[in-house]
Design a protein around this motif. Structure first.
Motif, short mmCIF file in Angstrom:
data_model
loop_
_atom_site.label_atom_id
_atom_site.label_comp_id
_atom_site.label_asym_id
_atom_site.label_seq_id
_atom_site.Cartn_x
_atom_site.Cartn_y
_atom_site.Cartn_z
N GLY A 166 0.81 -1.21 0.00
CA GLY A 166 0.00 0.00 0.00
C GLY A 166 0.84 1.26 0.00
N LYS A 167 2.02 1.19 0.59
CA LYS A 167 2.92 2.34 0.60
C LYS A 167 3.74 2.45 -0.69
CE LYS A 167 3.54 4.81 3.60
NZ LYS A 167 2.89 6.08 3.97
N MET A 168 3.96 1.34 -1.36
CA MET A 168 4.83 1.34 -2.54
C MET A 168 4.10 1.67 -3.83
SD MET A 168 7.88 0.52 -1.31
CE MET A 168 8.88 -0.16 -2.62
N PRO A 318 12.05 1.39 0.74
CA PRO A 318 12.47 2.51 1.58
C PRO A 318 12.47 2.18 3.07
CG PRO A 318 10.91 3.24 -0.10
CD PRO A 318 10.91 1.75 -0.13
N GLN A 319 13.36 2.81 3.79
CA GLN A 319 13.50 2.56 5.22
C GLN A 319 12.22 2.89 5.99
OE1 GLN A 319 15.92 1.01 6.73
NE2 GLN A 319 15.04 1.24 8.78
N GLU A 320 11.55 3.98 5.59
CA GLU A 320 10.33 4.35 6.31
C GLU A 320 9.23 3.30 6.18
OE1 GLU A 320 10.37 6.92 2.47
OE2 GLU A 320 11.80 6.16 3.96
N VAL A 321 9.22 2.61 5.04
CA VAL A 321 8.24 1.52 4.86
C VAL A 321 8.58 0.36 5.79
CG1 VAL A 321 7.32 -0.18 3.23
CG2 VAL A 321 7.73 2.18 2.47
N LYS A 322 9.84 0.02 5.86
CA LYS A 322 10.28 -1.05 6.75
C LYS A 322 9.92 -0.75 8.20
CE LYS A 322 14.36 -2.10 3.89
NZ LYS A 322 15.83 -2.15 3.88
N GLU A 323 10.17 0.48 8.62
CA GLU A 323 9.90 0.86 10.01
C GLU A 323 8.41 0.81 10.32
OE1 GLU A 323 11.70 4.67 10.44
OE2 GLU A 323 13.77 3.89 10.41
#
Length: 380
Positions: A166-168, A318-323
């Motif tokens: 959903g973020k990508m 992206p790092q923010e997606v991982k977090e």
């Protein structure tokens, strides 16, 4: 005189022999034999239990890189932990051949694992004929006194991967190639969709069915049909990486299934739900050996128990997606968040579960409907 002397010598010889025999007899205070005198050394270990004979039946091959591969990794862990050498039979189709294989294995083994949904009826039939053998069936729902089922809450992992999707996405159109329209696939697609909607309420998910578990050509064709519709994130439930490979060729993000599939499309890979069957296999065989396994039990393991997780994120996520995903993972693991908690509305707009109400395991394991936001149908 000679006769007298001869008689005296015979008498003396007889007397000496009798005395020798009497001295050779055991005394009443000594053990009669060495065997009777043996005593168990203090602190000796009890005899070890005999290891059960264990067999696994696979739909595909251990090298498929997906579903069967992960079951085989679990088998290897079982062998290492308990010292068991299991029998495996690969490429067993779901049908009459499966019944024959299970019957042959039941004649030579104490525990038989069947690792595909389509083995269910064959295992039920053979279990009735061999009541002293324990049968364990992955993903099924029929049980018997000597037949149990096991599955994991893959929907928890699917929700997390859905959040990343959903973020990508850039155009809010996601695609999902389903394997067969059975509850485990349906609730996984629903969880994926709910996860994506939790971070992006504007997304929709188009679903097509391949009706395969491992058929790269067919699965690729199904994936292409969704790519042609313009989806910019593609997920697939099959054992092969054909779907994410087709997506990568179009420079579309891909999500695999069962095992870490990142190596097949490294530049356009997000992640995927991943299995870890080893802890369950060790646990259940121990229970059977110790006599604590409950007849006809149904295991439904969670992410907290380690039976399901997610594969490592692709290198370009992206790092923010991982977090974001890791934060939600912690909530699921702690029990603070439940994937299937209302409000939940189906694709027809009907409210299935009210605000705050959690779906029961029975509701989940019998799911035959899609949530709102999915384009596609569940065949009757």
């Amino acid at each position: 005189m000679k006769k007298i002397m001869l008689s005296l010598i015979v008498f003396l010889l007889a007397f000496v022999t009798a005395c020798s025999q009497e001295s050779a007899k055991p005394s009443s205070s000594a053990p009669a034999t060495a065997e009777k005198a043996e005593t168990k050394p203090e602190g000796a270990k009890p005899a070890e239990k005999k290891l059960p004979r264990v067999a696994f039946v696979y739909l595909g091959v251990a090298g498929d890189g997906g579903w069967t591969y992960e079951h085989d990794q679990g088998r290897l862990m079982l062998e290492k932990e308990l010292g068991i050498k299991a029998t495996i039979v690969e490429n067993v189709p779901e049908g009459a051949d499966a019944a024959r294989v299970f019957e042959e294995l039941a004649q030579k083994n104490d525990i038989v694992f069947g690792t595909s949904f389509g083995y269910m009826d064959a295992m039920v039939s053979v279990a009735q004929k061999y009541p002293k053998v324990t049968f364990l069936h992955a993903t099924g729902y029929k049980t018997a006194p000597n037949l149990g089922t096991y599955m994991g809450r893959e929907y928890q992992s699917a929700y997390l991967v859905g959040m990343a999707a959903g973020k990508m996405t850039k155009n809010n159109h996601l695609g999902y190639v389903g394997a067969f329209p059975i509850p485990e696939v349906i609730y996984t697609i629903n969880a994926f969709t709910l996860g994506a909607q939790s971070v992006n309420p504007n997304i929709d998910v188009s679903v097509v069915w391949s009706n395969t578990w491992f058929d790269p050509a067919t699965e690729r064709q199904a994936a292409v049909s969704l790519l042609d519709k313009g989806v910019d994130v593609l997920a697939a439930y099959q054992d092969s990486p054909a779907g994410i490979q087709a997506a990568a060729e179009r420079k579309v993000w891909g999500i695999g299934n069962d095992s870490d599939m990142g190596k097949y499309a490294p530049d356009f890979y997000i992640s995927n739900p991943k299995w870890n069957w080893g802890p369950y296999y060790v646990q259940v065989v121990k229970e059977i050996m110790e006599g604590t396994w409950k007849p006809g039990s149904a295991y439904f393991g969670s992410m907290k128990e380690g039976i399901t997780t997610t594969a490592p994120f692709g290198k370009n996520v992206p790092q923010e997606v991982k977090e974001l995903v890791e934060k939600k993972r912690a909530d699921i693991m702690s029990g603070a968040f439940d994937v299937f908690q209302g409000p939940i509305v189906d694709q027809e707009g009907k409210k299935r579960f009210d605000e705050g109400k959690k779906m029961s395991d029975e509701d989940i394991l019998n799911m035959n409907w899609f949530v709102q936001g999915i384009k596609g149908t569940v065949p009757k």
